[in-house]
Design an enzyme around this catalytic site. Structure first.
Site, mmCIF file in Angstrom:
data_model
loop_
_atom_site.group_PDB
_atom_site.id
_atom_site.type_symbol
_atom_site.label_atom_id
_atom_site.label_comp_id
_atom_site.label_asym_id
_atom_site.label_seq_id
_atom_site.Cartn_x
_atom_site.Cartn_y
_atom_site.Cartn_z
ATOM 1 C CB CYS A 86 -0.391 2.301 5.823
ATOM 2 S SG CYS A 86 -1.226 0.521 5.200
ATOM 3 C CB CYS A 139 -9.355 -3.844 -11.505
ATOM 4 S SG CYS A 139 -9.216 -2.595 -12.969
ATOM 5 C CB CYS A 186 -4.324 2.912 5.819
ATOM 6 S SG CYS A 186 -3.951 2.681 4.090
ATOM 7 C CB CYS A 228 -5.071 -0.612 2.264
ATOM 8 S SG CYS A 228 -3.760 -1.252 3.566
ATOM 9 C CB CYS A 239 -1.059 -0.018 1.054
ATOM 10 S SG CYS A 239 -1.874 1.537 1.613
#
Length: 127
Positions: A41, A108, A87, A84, A38
């Site tokens: 984070c 996607c 976060c 995510c 991510c």
């Protein structure tokens, strides 16, 4: 949790649930071995072994790292958004039943929501 500083465009996609233009993302055609984190984070989200070429214009994965991604109904009422799990940053959408892979799943994902770490970097720079 400490979050990475985002550019205005990254914030538009990750925080405000935007989308980058198709076929413009830096990871769409990246098939190097490694891990996708991510961008907000640094949580590991996807491995390169789950990535496949779908020709949809964005990176496609048929499986997330267990527990890394949360699926929620999209505001449009038609799609399923992927976030995510650490976060809450917007990654993209997940689609089922398209038969691109045996797992029949396509995440996607916006390249802008990801940060790629090649396997060599994870292994301490040796190959």
């Amino acid at each position: 949790m400490e979050l990475n500083k985002l550019t205005p465009e990254e914030e538009r996609v990750i925080v405000h649930k935007g989308t980058e233009a198709p076929f413009t993302g830096e990871y769409e055609n990246n098939f190097v071995e490694g891990t996708y984190l991510c961008r907000r984070c640094n949580t590991p989200l996807y491995t390169s072994t789950a990535k496949f070429h779908s020709d949809c214009g964005w990176p496609s994965f048929d499986q997330e790292i267990p527990g890394a991604v949360k699926r929620v109904p999209d505001a449009d009422g038609r799609r399923v958004e992927v976030l995510c799990n650490s976060c809450g940053g917007h990654l993209g959408h997940v689609f089922l039943g398209e038969r691109y892979t045996p797992k029949n799943t396509r995440h996607c994902v916006n390249s802008m929501s990801l940060k790629f770490i090649p396997k060599e970097a994870v292994a301490g720079g040796t190959s």
